[in-house]
Enzyme design. Structure first.
Site, PDB file in Angstrom:
ATOM      1  N   TYR A 178       0.851  -1.194   0.000  1.00 55.24           N
ATOM      2  CA  TYR A 178       0.000   0.000   0.000  1.00 55.24           C
ATOM      3  C   TYR A 178       0.879   1.233   0.000  1.00 55.24           C
ATOM      4  CZ  TYR A 178       0.926   1.004   4.941  1.00 55.24           C
ATOM      5  OH  TYR A 178       1.521   1.334   6.121  1.00 55.24           O
ATOM      6  N   CYS A 179       0.235   2.382  -0.306  1.00 52.56           N
ATOM      7  CA  CYS A 179       0.977   3.636  -0.283  1.00 52.56           C
ATOM      8  C   CYS A 179       0.099   4.726   0.325  1.00 52.56           C
ATOM      9  CB  CYS A 179       1.482   4.005  -1.663  1.00 52.56           C
ATOM     10  SG  CYS A 179       0.231   3.946  -2.952  1.00 52.56           S
ATOM     11  N   ARG A 180      -0.054   5.861  -0.366  1.00 56.42           N
ATOM     12  CA  ARG A 180      -0.759   6.984   0.272  1.00 56.42           C
ATOM     13  C   ARG A 180      -2.269   6.901   0.150  1.00 56.42           C
ATOM     14  NH1 ARG A 180       3.724  10.813  -2.384  1.00 56.42           N
ATOM     15  NH2 ARG A 180       5.210  10.844  -0.655  1.00 56.42           N
ATOM     16  N   GLY A 181      -2.725   6.091  -0.743  1.00 55.24           N
ATOM     17  CA  GLY A 181      -4.163   5.983  -0.966  1.00 55.24           C
ATOM     18  C   GLY A 181      -4.430   5.639  -2.412  1.00 55.24           C
TER      19      GLY A 181
END
Lengths: 217, 217
Positions: A178-181
């Site tokens: 996952y990352c920032r969204g």
DNA sequence: AATTCATTCTAATAATTGTTAGAATATAAA
DNA sequence: TTTATATTCTAACAATTATTAGAATGAATT
């Protein structure tokens, strides 16, 4: 109440000050970045690909709406969200946008190479699997953002270090990146790389803001 | 991912379409009115004190953001919120505004003649008291809005009928009056009138949107 | 003390949005 | 079919917001 109309106009005008912040694409992107932790003007400008001056102007709007706070740290001025509720509003706005705007749905579908994104309902099962060590939850954001907040059981390998640090990851278990969204493409890239290298990788669209993991105040 | 920047720009632009709706005072007021139930263009224009043409232009923006739906009913065109989530977003935005903007807090304080508004935490006790008949919950909005949705145990006396129908209300119990929400002044007027007439009246700031009572979809 | 650096402020222009008026549309009533 | 009514569409102008450039600020470094 003498002039109800004037009073009302005043009230809605105030609320619109908050709405205005969320009416510009670049300001939305700034808010999302600030959801990942505090950042300097320069970093924000680089991340959203606009000039420092323009970034400063947008940040002033956030400041005037009292949605961010600033703190000088040596040479730099650090911006952070004033409140957990700001992040929650960002999440609710982009969620509503995804729900109502077909154009956005299509654009998001194009991003995901495969439609194997984990959906919110999988949260509990993901957590359980992560706790047992059956999957590896991988945070590919910059290390500072991981330190500011991260999903439970997540380990940090920033995207630009991933290629060199592949050996830290197991090949016999799924890797949930996952990352920032949903609008950040780092996890997409990470999953692509991992799959090419023979790992079993899954893209988790949501980030810390969507999980409601930000520190309050 | 070839051009991440272009993709991102496109995504945030879409979300900003939703944000833009909430960036104009008059559009906010229209959204709040639509939270009370479906309404024609003419009614909406009258309520927010702008021309039908301008109302139509604002409503087009709501329509293009897919936040409202229209239905022809004979001569008139009826607007309604596309979704419960739109009302929830309105509530979250004005709540955040009240939380962050001192100007708004002050303006709201001036409205309430006394600071005896019931706060959200009192919901359970209000409900309990209303169920037992210890207090009368009074909906002073127009009858159609009461029919579309109302608080549990509430009875309807529209503000402009209140003076003639005072005898329907008891003097030995507290009357808790509410209207469309914190920016609607009808309940304020109702409480003033009731107090003048010797009733024990309390102003409840929140309306059906704030209570999350709207029908979904 | 002078210089550098990060950032903001101010002012100007470009782009967008709000508002208004007149023409057009689509249904209902005569 | 004609007329009235409700609403939208189009085009114009006014008002606001975005963007850019240059000057100003204020802390850190020399």
């Amino acid at each position: 109440m003498k002039d109800a109309r004037n009073i009302k106009d005043l009230l809605y005008e105030q609320v619109a000050r908050i709405g205005k912040v969320f009416s510009s694409p670049k300001r939305l992107e700034l808010v999302e970045l600030l959801c990942q932790g505090e950042k300097t003007v320069e970093v924000l400008a680089r991340e959203v690909s606009i000039s420092v001056k323009l970034t400063s102007a947008h940040l002033r709007e956030l400041r005037e709406a009292h949605l961010v706070e600033t703190e000088r740290q040596g040479k730099n001025i650090c911006y952070r969200l004033a409140n957990k509720a700001v992040a929650e509003l960002w999440v609710q706005i982009h969620t509503l946008a995804e729900d109502r705007l077909i154009e956005l749905q299509l654009a998001l579908q194009k991003i995901a190479t495969q439609p194997d994104d984990l959906v919110p309902s999988d949260r509990d099962s993901l957590l359980k699997a992560a706790r047992k060590g059956e999957v590896v939850v991988l945070d590919v954001r910059p290390a500072e953002e991981y330190l500011a907040a991260h999903l439970p059981f997540a380990r940090s390998i920033p995207l630009d270090e991933l290629r060199q640090r592949l050996n830290e990851l197991p090949k016999d278990r799924s890797i949930v990146a996952y990352c920032r969204g949903p609008y950040c493409l780092m996890a997409v890239d990470a999953v692509e790389l991992l799959k090419r290298e023979g790992y079993s990788a899954i893209h988790l669209r949501d980030g810390v803001a969507e999980w409601g993991l930000l520190r309050s105040q």
